[in-house]
Design a protein around this motif. Structure first.
Motif, PDB file in Angstrom:
ATOM      1  N   LEU A  47      19.505  23.378  17.646  1.00 36.41           N
ATOM      2  CA  LEU A  47      18.215  23.630  16.982  1.00 36.41           C
ATOM      3  C   LEU A  47      18.035  25.110  16.661  1.00 36.41           C
ATOM      4  N   ASP A  48      18.449  25.977  17.579  1.00 37.00           N
ATOM      5  CA  ASP A  48      18.365  27.410  17.316  1.00 37.00           C
ATOM      6  C   ASP A  48      19.201  27.792  16.093  1.00 37.00           C
ATOM      7  N   VAL A  49      20.397  27.237  16.004  1.00 35.69           N
ATOM      8  CA  VAL A  49      21.274  27.526  14.864  1.00 35.69           C
ATOM      9  C   VAL A  49      20.660  26.996  13.574  1.00 35.69           C
ATOM     10  N   MET A  50      20.117  25.781  13.620  1.00 36.47           N
ATOM     11  CA  MET A  50      19.543  25.183  12.416  1.00 36.47           C
ATOM     12  C   MET A  50      18.309  25.929  11.934  1.00 36.47           C
ATOM     13  N   MET A  51      17.650  26.649  12.801  1.00 33.25           N
ATOM     14  CA  MET A  51      16.449  27.377  12.423  1.00 33.25           C
ATOM     15  C   MET A  51      16.766  28.760  11.835  1.00 33.25           C
ATOM     16  N   GLU A  52      18.022  29.162  11.846  1.00 30.63           N
ATOM     17  CA  GLU A  52      18.386  30.444  11.249  1.00 30.63           C
ATOM     18  C   GLU A  52      18.161  30.378   9.744  1.00 30.63           C
ATOM     19  N   ARG A  53      17.701  31.465   9.163  1.00 25.31           N
ATOM     20  CA  ARG A  53      17.322  31.489   7.749  1.00 25.31           C
ATOM     21  C   ARG A  53      18.463  31.039   6.836  1.00 25.31           C
ATOM     22  N   ARG A  54      19.659  31.507   7.073  1.00 20.98           N
ATOM     23  CA  ARG A  54      20.800  31.160   6.227  1.00 20.98           C
ATOM     24  C   ARG A  54      21.055  29.658   6.241  1.00 20.98           C
ATOM     25  N   VAL A  55      20.981  29.049   7.416  1.00 25.25           N
ATOM     26  CA  VAL A  55      21.202  27.619   7.543  1.00 25.25           C
ATOM     27  C   VAL A  55      20.082  26.841   6.856  1.00 25.25           C
ATOM     28  N   LEU A  56      18.842  27.309   7.014  1.00 28.76           N
ATOM     29  CA  LEU A  56      17.715  26.661   6.354  1.00 28.76           C
ATOM     30  C   LEU A  56      17.854  26.717   4.834  1.00 28.76           C
ATOM     31  N   GLU A  57      18.306  27.867   4.331  1.00 34.76           N
ATOM     32  CA  GLU A  57      18.499  27.996   2.884  1.00 34.76           C
ATOM     33  C   GLU A  57      19.571  27.031   2.377  1.00 34.76           C
ATOM     34  N   LYS A  58      20.671  26.904   3.119  1.00 33.85           N
ATOM     35  CA  LYS A  58      21.723  25.962   2.727  1.00 33.85           C
ATOM     36  C   LYS A  58      21.203  24.527   2.779  1.00 33.85           C
ATOM     37  N   GLY A  59      20.403  24.221   3.770  1.00 37.01           N
ATOM     38  CA  GLY A  59      19.820  22.892   3.881  1.00 37.01           C
ATOM     39  C   GLY A  59      18.883  22.602   2.714  1.00 37.01           C
ATOM     40  N   ALA A  60      18.109  23.608   2.316  1.00 33.05           N
ATOM     41  CA  ALA A  60      17.200  23.435   1.182  1.00 33.05           C
ATOM     42  C   ALA A  60      17.974  23.215  -0.107  1.00 33.05           C
TER      43      ALA A  60
END
Length: 79
Positions: A47-60
């Motif tokens: 969850l900590d990794v998924m909340m990183e901005r870069r990961v969130l941007e890729k998810g979006a």
């Protein structure tokens, strides 16, 4: 410390794998609390990794691509 001795005495590889699976299953059953604790640690880290901005941007970006593909397919099939 844990010491594991492994000896192979002419058994078929499938017999060895089946025995290892039985041992693994028994270890899991007898150490449920410890396994749950480890899983919680992994889940928290994930969850900590998924909340990183870069990961969130890729998810979006992935969400946008999937949504666009669904809409395009729906419009094509509707025509």
């Amino acid at each position: 410390m844990v010491k594991i001795n492994i000896s192979i005495e002419g058994e078929d590889i499938s017999d060895i794998i089946n025995e290892l699976m039985k041992i693994g299953t028994e270890l899991i059953k007898s150490n449920r609390r410890e396994i749950r604790d480890i899983m919680r640690i992994f889940a928290d880290e994930a969850l900590d990794v998924m909340m990183e901005r870069r990961v969130l941007e890729k998810g979006a970006q992935l969400y946008k691509k999937i949504n666009s593909e669904i809409n395009w397919t729906y419009r094509r099939e509707k025509q």
